[in-house]
Write an enzyme that holds these catalytic residues in place. Structure first.
Site, PDB file in Angstrom:
ATOM      1  N   CYS A 111       0.835 -12.075  -1.530  1.00 32.19           N
ATOM      2  CA  CYS A 111       1.118 -11.220  -0.373  1.00 32.19           C
ATOM      3  C   CYS A 111       0.041 -11.323   0.701  1.00 32.19           C
ATOM      4  O   CYS A 111       0.262 -10.912   1.841  1.00 32.19           O
ATOM      5  CB  CYS A 111       1.280  -9.773  -0.815  1.00 32.19           C
ATOM      6  SG  CYS A 111       2.682  -9.577  -1.923  1.00 32.19           S
ATOM      7  N   HIS A 252       0.728  -5.502   5.394  1.00 29.76           N
ATOM      8  CA  HIS A 252       1.684  -6.053   4.429  1.00 29.76           C
ATOM      9  C   HIS A 252       2.630  -4.932   3.999  1.00 29.76           C
ATOM     10  O   HIS A 252       2.213  -3.784   3.827  1.00 29.76           O
ATOM     11  CB  HIS A 252       0.926  -6.605   3.221  1.00 29.76           C
ATOM     12  CG  HIS A 252       1.822  -6.989   2.094  1.00 29.76           C
ATOM     13  ND1 HIS A 252       2.889  -7.844   2.271  1.00 29.76           N
ATOM     14  CD2 HIS A 252       1.846  -6.623   0.777  1.00 29.76           C
ATOM     15  CE1 HIS A 252       3.517  -7.991   1.115  1.00 29.76           C
ATOM     16  NE2 HIS A 252       2.902  -7.260   0.196  1.00 29.76           N
ATOM     17  N   ASN A 282       9.843  -6.083   0.380  1.00 28.06           N
ATOM     18  CA  ASN A 282       8.599  -6.859   0.340  1.00 28.06           C
ATOM     19  C   ASN A 282       8.950  -8.352   0.319  1.00 28.06           C
ATOM     20  O   ASN A 282       9.419  -8.871  -0.693  1.00 28.06           O
ATOM     21  CB  ASN A 282       7.818  -6.455  -0.916  1.00 28.06           C
ATOM     22  CG  ASN A 282       6.495  -7.178  -1.050  1.00 28.06           C
ATOM     23  OD1 ASN A 282       6.191  -8.097  -0.306  1.00 28.06           O
ATOM     24  ND2 ASN A 282       5.711  -6.769  -2.025  1.00 28.06           N
TER      25      ASN A 282
HETATM   26  O1  UT7 Z   1       3.049  -6.772  -2.723  1.00 31.06           O
HETATM   27  C1  UT7 Z   1       2.156  -7.085  -3.745  1.00 31.06           C
HETATM   28  C2  UT7 Z   1       1.443  -5.900  -4.252  1.00 31.06           C
HETATM   29  N1  UT7 Z   1       2.363  -4.988  -4.880  1.00 31.06           N
HETATM   30  C3  UT7 Z   1       2.294  -3.704  -4.580  1.00 31.06           C
HETATM   31  O2  UT7 Z   1       1.513  -3.323  -3.733  1.00 31.06           O
HETATM   32  C4  UT7 Z   1       3.182  -2.766  -5.349  1.00 31.06           C
HETATM   33  C5  UT7 Z   1       2.377  -1.612  -5.887  1.00 31.06           C
HETATM   34  N2  UT7 Z   1       3.137  -0.686  -6.699  1.00 31.06           N
HETATM   35  C6  UT7 Z   1       4.088   0.135  -6.201  1.00 31.06           C
HETATM   36  O3  UT7 Z   1       4.446   0.033  -5.048  1.00 31.06           O
HETATM   37  C7  UT7 Z   1       4.651   1.212  -7.096  1.00 31.06           C
HETATM   38  O4  UT7 Z   1       3.863   1.311  -8.254  1.00 31.06           O
HETATM   39  C8  UT7 Z   1       6.127   1.001  -7.512  1.00 31.06           C
HETATM   40  C9  UT7 Z   1       7.034   1.221  -6.321  1.00 31.06           C
HETATM   41  C10 UT7 Z   1       6.314  -0.392  -8.085  1.00 31.06           C
HETATM   42  C11 UT7 Z   1       6.525   2.030  -8.574  1.00 31.06           C
HETATM   43  O5  UT7 Z   1       6.289   3.356  -8.103  1.00 31.06           O
HETATM   44  P1  UT7 Z   1       5.476   4.409  -9.005  1.00 31.06           P
HETATM   45  O6  UT7 Z   1       5.473   5.672  -8.255  1.00 31.06           O
HETATM   46  O7  UT7 Z   1       4.157   3.790  -9.348  1.00 31.06           O
HETATM   47  O8  UT7 Z   1       6.406   4.549 -10.256  1.00 31.06           O
HETATM   48  P2  UT7 Z   1       6.066   4.265 -11.788  1.00 31.06           P
HETATM   49  O9  UT7 Z   1       5.914   2.807 -12.041  1.00 31.06           O
HETATM   50  O10 UT7 Z   1       4.957   5.169 -12.218  1.00 31.06           O
HETATM   51  O11 UT7 Z   1       7.374   4.763 -12.478  1.00 31.06           O
HETATM   52  C12 UT7 Z   1       7.782   6.150 -12.457  1.00 31.06           C
HETATM   53  C13 UT7 Z   1       9.114   6.301 -13.192  1.00 31.06           C
HETATM   54  C14 UT7 Z   1       9.126   5.612 -14.551  1.00 31.06           C
HETATM   55  O12 UT7 Z   1       9.874   6.417 -15.418  1.00 31.06           O
HETATM   56  P3  UT7 Z   1       9.162   7.368 -16.503  1.00 31.06           P
HETATM   57  O13 UT7 Z   1       8.316   6.450 -17.335  1.00 31.06           O
HETATM   58  O14 UT7 Z   1       8.356   8.326 -15.680  1.00 31.06           O
HETATM   59  O15 UT7 Z   1      10.311   7.977 -17.205  1.00 31.06           O
HETATM   60  C15 UT7 Z   1       9.865   4.338 -14.278  1.00 31.06           C
HETATM   61  O16 UT7 Z   1      10.507   3.840 -15.434  1.00 31.06           O
HETATM   62  O17 UT7 Z   1      10.148   5.686 -12.422  1.00 31.06           O
HETATM   63  C16 UT7 Z   1      10.866   4.777 -13.267  1.00 31.06           C
HETATM   64  N3  UT7 Z   1      11.380   3.692 -12.435  1.00 31.06           N
HETATM   65  C17 UT7 Z   1      12.552   3.738 -11.797  1.00 31.06           C
HETATM   66  N4  UT7 Z   1      13.494   4.688 -11.711  1.00 31.06           N
HETATM   67  C18 UT7 Z   1      14.578   4.439 -10.960  1.00 31.06           C
HETATM   68  C19 UT7 Z   1      10.797   2.498 -12.172  1.00 31.06           C
HETATM   69  N5  UT7 Z   1      11.581   1.767 -11.362  1.00 31.06           N
HETATM   70  C20 UT7 Z   1      12.676   2.516 -11.109  1.00 31.06           C
HETATM   71  C21 UT7 Z   1      13.836   2.302 -10.340  1.00 31.06           C
HETATM   72  N6  UT7 Z   1      14.754   3.296 -10.286  1.00 31.06           N
HETATM   73  N7  UT7 Z   1      14.041   1.165  -9.629  1.00 31.06           N
END
Ligand code: UT7
Length: 332
Positions: A111, A252, A282
C-alpha cells in the site's frame, strides 16, 4: 532541480459491487462494512490484468502533455498484483504503450508503493538518471482475495493511477521531502502465504487457499493508526508546515478510521482530506494516485498547494511525502 508531477489520470473498472452483494453469499452486512471501514462499494476487473488498467490511464497522461509514448524514458509500476512474476508489469506496459525508449521496473511496497515510487522517481530525476518518468500505482486485488473470507474480501478493490514526472527548475515546487519507513517484523500480519520461492505453488497450497491475502486486521490497524499519523506529523514539523499552510492530505485509503486519526494528529479539518474509499475500497498501490487524479480533475489542485501523501501497508512499509503542486489545470 526538482521533480514535478505534470500530468495525472486514473482508470477504474466499470463493474461496481456494493456491500449488499457480499451479504448474498457471506455472513456480513452493509452496516458492518460501512461503520468499520467507510467502504460502500468497490470495482472489480472482470477480464484482463493490472497492466490493462494502467494503459488507458497512461495514454490519458500522455495526452494531457501532448507527448508520444516514445517520450517516456522510465516506467515504474508499483503493485503487489503484477501481471506475472516476470517479466515485469512495467515491461508489459512498455510493450502495450509502444514506449520504445523506456526502461523500467516493478516496485513492491504494497500500500506504500506509490509513496516509495514517487520518492525513487524524484531522486532519479534529480540525479539526472531520467527525464520523463511514468509512475504507476495499480492493483487487481480481486485476483488475490479469498471471497470466502469476510475479514478481507470486503476491503479491497481494483484500480490504477498514473502520474508523469518531469524535471522542473524552480526548487520551490515539486517533490520536496519524504519520511519513508519499513519494519519487516510486521510481515507476519499482512501477507500472501504461498506462491513465492518460500512456498511454491502446489496442490496443497491451492487447497489451503494460501494464494490469497492473509491479514490480522486488528494488529495492522493499530500499527497503521500510529505509523501513518506519526510520519505525517513529523514531516509537517520538520518542514515548518501547519494545518493552515497544508492544502490537502492525500492518504492511503485502507480504513476511514485510520485516515481520520491521521488528520486529527495533523490538526487538519475534514475538508482538507481526500477520501474516496467509499467508492473504491482499498486498491492498494492505486489509492493515492487515484485520489490525486480525482482532485485534479475536479479543479481542486492549484500551483503552490502543499500536499502531504501518507501511507501504511504490508511489510510493514509506511511513509509521508510533501510535495508542492506545480501545475494549473488550465495549462493542460
Ligand atoms: O492497506 C493495508 C493496510 N491494511 C489496513 O490498514 C487495514 C487495517 N485493519 C482494519 O482496517 C480493520 O482491522 C478491519 C476493517 C480489517 C477490521 O475491523 P475491526 O474493527 O478491527 O474488526 P475486528 O477484526 O476486530 O473484528 C470484529 C468482529 C469480529 O467478530 P467477533 O470476533 O467480535 O465475534 C469479526 O469476526 O467483526 C467480525 N467481522 C465481520 N463481521 C461482519 C470481521 N469481518 C466482518 C465482516 N462482516 N466483513
Amino acid at each position: 532541480m526538482k521533480a514535478y508531477i505534470t500530468a495525472v489520470a486514473h482508470y477504474v473498472p466499470p463493474d461496481v459491487y456494493d456491500n449488499h452483494w457480499f451479504s448474498t453469499f457471506l455472513d456480513t452486512s452493509d452496516e458492518w462494512i460501512r461503520e468499520r471501514t467507510g467502504i460502500r462499494e468497490r470495482r472489480f476487473l472482470r477480464e484482463g490484468a493490472t497492466s490493462d488498467m494502467i494503459v488507458p490511464a497512461a495514454r490519458e497522461v500522455l495526452a494531457q502533455r501532448a507527448m508520444q509514448p516514445s517520450d517516456i524514458d522510465c516506467i515504474i509500476v508499483c503493485t503487489v498484483t503484477p501481471d506475472q512474476f516476470f517479466p515485469s508489469t512495467a515491461a508489459n506496459v512498455q510493450r502495450k504503450l509502444g514506449a520504445t525508449n523506456a526502461w523500467g521496473f516493478d516496485l513492491n511496497a504494497a500500500c506504500s508503493g506509490f509513496v516509495y515510487g514517487l520518492w525513487v522517481a524524484a531522486k532519479l530525476i534529480e540525479a539526472g538518471g531520467a527525464r520523463n518518468v511514468l509512475l504507476c500505482g495499480a492493483d487487481k486485488m480481486s485476483s488475490i482475495i479469498n471471497f470466502e473470507d469476510r475479514t478481507t474480501c470486503v476491503l479491497f478493490g481494483d484500480g490504477a493511477g498514473v502520474v508523469l514526472l518531469e524535471p522542473g527548475d524552480d526548487e520551490a515546487y515539486g517533490v520536496q521531502d519524504a519520511i519513508i519507513r519499513m519494519d519487516g517484523e510486521g510481515g507476519q500480519y499482512l501477507y500472501m502465504p504461498a506462491g513465492g520461492s518460500l512456498r511454491p505453488p502446489s496442490y496443497e497450497t491451492v487447497a489451503n487457499k494460501e494464494h490469497y491475502v492473509f491479514q490480522d486486521g486488528q494488529t495492522v490497524f493499530k500499527a497503521a493508526v500510529v505509523g501513518m499519523a506519526e510520519v505525517s506529523a513529523e514531516i509537517m514539523e520538520r518542514n515548518g508546515l501547519s494545518a493552515e499552510t497544508v492544502a490537502w492530505l492525500v492518504p492511503h485509503q485502507a480504513n476511514l478510521r485510520i485516515i481520520d486519526a491521521t488528520a486529527r494528529r495533523m490538526g487538519l479539518s475534514k475538508d482538507k482530506v481526500m477520501v474516496n474509499i467509499d467508492r473504491y475500497g482499498n486498491t492498494t498501490a492505486a489509492t493515492i494516485p487515484i485520489c490525486l487524479s480525482e482532485l485534479y480533475q475536479a479543479g481542486k489542485l492549484h500551483r503552490g498547494d502543499n500536499i502531504i501523501l501518507a501511507s501504511f501497508g504490508a511489510g510493514y512499509t509506511w511513509g509521508s511525502l510533501w510535495l508542492r503542486w506545480a501545475i494549473e489545470r488550465t495549462q493542460v
